[in-house]
Motif scaffolding. Sequence first.
Motif, short mmCIF file in Angstrom:
data_model
loop_
_atom_site.label_atom_id
_atom_site.label_comp_id
_atom_site.label_asym_id
_atom_site.label_seq_id
_atom_site.Cartn_x
_atom_site.Cartn_y
_atom_site.Cartn_z
N LEU A 194 3.25 3.78 -6.97
CA LEU A 194 4.09 2.58 -6.82
C LEU A 194 3.24 1.32 -6.92
O LEU A 194 3.62 0.35 -7.59
CB LEU A 194 4.82 2.62 -5.48
CG LEU A 194 6.05 3.51 -5.40
CD1 LEU A 194 6.56 3.61 -3.97
CD2 LEU A 194 7.16 2.95 -6.30
N LEU A 195 2.09 1.36 -6.26
CA LEU A 195 1.22 0.18 -6.30
C LEU A 195 0.77 -0.11 -7.72
O LEU A 195 0.77 -1.26 -8.16
CB LEU A 195 0.00 0.42 -5.41
CG LEU A 195 0.23 0.38 -3.92
CD1 LEU A 195 -1.07 0.67 -3.19
CD2 LEU A 195 0.77 -0.98 -3.52
N ALA A 196 0.39 0.95 -8.43
CA ALA A 196 -0.12 0.76 -9.80
C ALA A 196 0.94 0.12 -10.69
O ALA A 196 0.61 -0.60 -11.63
CB ALA A 196 -0.56 2.10 -10.37
N GLN A 197 2.19 0.36 -10.35
CA GLN A 197 3.28 -0.21 -11.17
C GLN A 197 3.72 -1.57 -10.65
O GLN A 197 4.71 -2.13 -11.11
CB GLN A 197 4.48 0.74 -11.19
CG GLN A 197 4.19 2.11 -11.80
CD GLN A 197 5.20 3.13 -11.33
OE1 GLN A 197 6.33 2.80 -11.00
NE2 GLN A 197 4.78 4.39 -11.29
N GLY A 198 3.00 -2.09 -9.66
CA GLY A 198 3.37 -3.40 -9.14
C GLY A 198 4.61 -3.36 -8.26
O GLY A 198 5.36 -4.33 -8.18
N LEU A 199 4.83 -2.24 -7.60
CA LEU A 199 5.96 -2.08 -6.68
C LEU A 199 7.31 -2.45 -7.30
O LEU A 199 8.03 -3.29 -6.76
CB LEU A 199 5.73 -2.94 -5.43
CG LEU A 199 4.63 -2.47 -4.50
CD1 LEU A 199 4.36 -3.52 -3.46
CD2 LEU A 199 5.01 -1.16 -3.86
N PRO A 200 7.63 -1.84 -8.41
CA PRO A 200 8.92 -2.15 -9.04
C PRO A 200 10.04 -1.62 -8.16
O PRO A 200 9.94 -0.52 -7.64
CB PRO A 200 8.86 -1.35 -10.35
CG PRO A 200 8.00 -0.19 -10.01
CD PRO A 200 6.98 -0.69 -9.04
N PRO A 201 11.09 -2.39 -7.93
CA PRO A 201 12.21 -1.89 -7.14
C PRO A 201 12.82 -0.69 -7.85
O PRO A 201 13.08 -0.75 -9.04
CB PRO A 201 13.18 -3.07 -7.12
CG PRO A 201 12.76 -3.95 -8.23
CD PRO A 201 11.30 -3.73 -8.44
N PRO A 202 13.00 0.39 -7.14
CA PRO A 202 13.56 1.60 -7.76
C PRO A 202 14.98 1.31 -8.22
O PRO A 202 15.75 0.68 -7.50
CB PRO A 202 13.54 2.62 -6.63
CG PRO A 202 13.55 1.80 -5.39
CD PRO A 202 12.82 0.53 -5.71
#
Lengths: 205, 205
Positions: A194-202
């Motif tokens: 999740l962090l690597a993706q910049g915490l995108p809202p699911p």
Amino acid sequence: MKNVIETVGRRERKKLETRFALRRAALRLVAENGLDRVTVADIADAADVSVRTFFNHFPCKEDALVGADLHRLQKLRAALTEQPSDRGPIAALRAVIIELAAKLSDYREDLIAEMRVVQANPALRAREMSEFAQYERELVAEVARRSGTDPARDLYPLLTARVAVSAFRAALTLWCTIENPPELSNLVGEAFDLLAQGLPPPRSA
Amino acid sequence: MKNVIETVGRRERKKLETRFALRRAALRLVAENGLDRVTVADIADAADVSVRTFFNHFPCKEDALVGADLHRLQKLRAALTEQPSDRGPIAALRAVIIELAAKLSDYREDLIAEMRVVQANPALRAREMSEFAQYERELVAEVARRSGTDPARDLYPLLTARVAVSAFRAALTLWCTIENPPELSNLVGEAFDLLAQGLPPPRSA
DNA sequence: CTGCATTTTTGCACTCTCTGCAGTGATCCA
DNA sequence: TGGATCACTGCAGAGAGTGCAAAAATGCAG
């Protein structure tokens, strides 16, 4: 100090025994009655030692419940330093934290018990927080080294260390909370993803 | 409770005065002598009130130094809730935290003084940590709402709230540490930018 | 086993933190 | 102005934590 190898004479063994007896008694009593309804005298009695002996082992009541494990702290830092140097800070952090998570897998029940006690007593929460802060501090320098940044001038190392610990804590909390959880290591991995993706809202289905 | 508007009679004013006098005295004395070399009696004397009065204002010595501001806590939560509903959790968090940062801009000197005292005394660090933990807790529910996740089952809300607070803290720490810092709001923005990119290690020049 | 050194445990006296209670005086309001 | 309210105060007392010196347990060499 005699040697570094595990020579455990009766003396050391007994000392550890009383220490654990105190810790167990403290956890049990506080779980049953709440932190402020348990006195050090109660704990000492339950462990069948004098109050003074309690304070020989722990500087204060709280430390008997959430003692910061200095040993584990140093091991974590060492593990991070020993990561292959071609790994970036995040990859290295991810690896050592997953490693740590794997070691904790066996102790879920104990962790849940401790977490209950800690959650129920604000004073203990404070202590636990500052324990995690120590982890962060341990990690900052190595993150700085691996990223070629300066903790005193750049946001990066402080932010990254804290975020990594946050990932671990979030995974740990969830792991102790839900029933039939997946492997703790997997949860940690998920958090880092999740962090690597910049915490995108699911996106909801 | 008389009204919500700022009606400050002499009574309330005096109460606030003694409270601030106690807080100031505590900060000054602890900055000079260290936490454990200052007794509550010292603080009360310096503020020219009785020891009993000190404990009427603060439940313990530490709270006079790092009192959790419940008022600010609730305001932050409210601000987050009032963010436009089309903003994702991260965007909303970013907005309210930058707003908070802007308000803190004027108090850099005070914050630095407080930070020095807190850094120098582990017991205070613990308290400050748990204060930040309260912020995290306040934010979790709203992050969950905005992302359609469940804090009890999903990693996302807990992780995101914690990471956001980490961003704020990292920015705040840096802002209080370096000389001639940029605007706090800008540092916070920078931190959120790093997060959005998944904390890529900065490439050295 | 014996005597000696080391270490843990213990009791005691003491300081400091924090709470409950009851009383006093200032402030507020009708 | 007079009664109600509220902050402040002192006091008594329980609990936390420390320093010190003595006692008990352990380790070790002879």
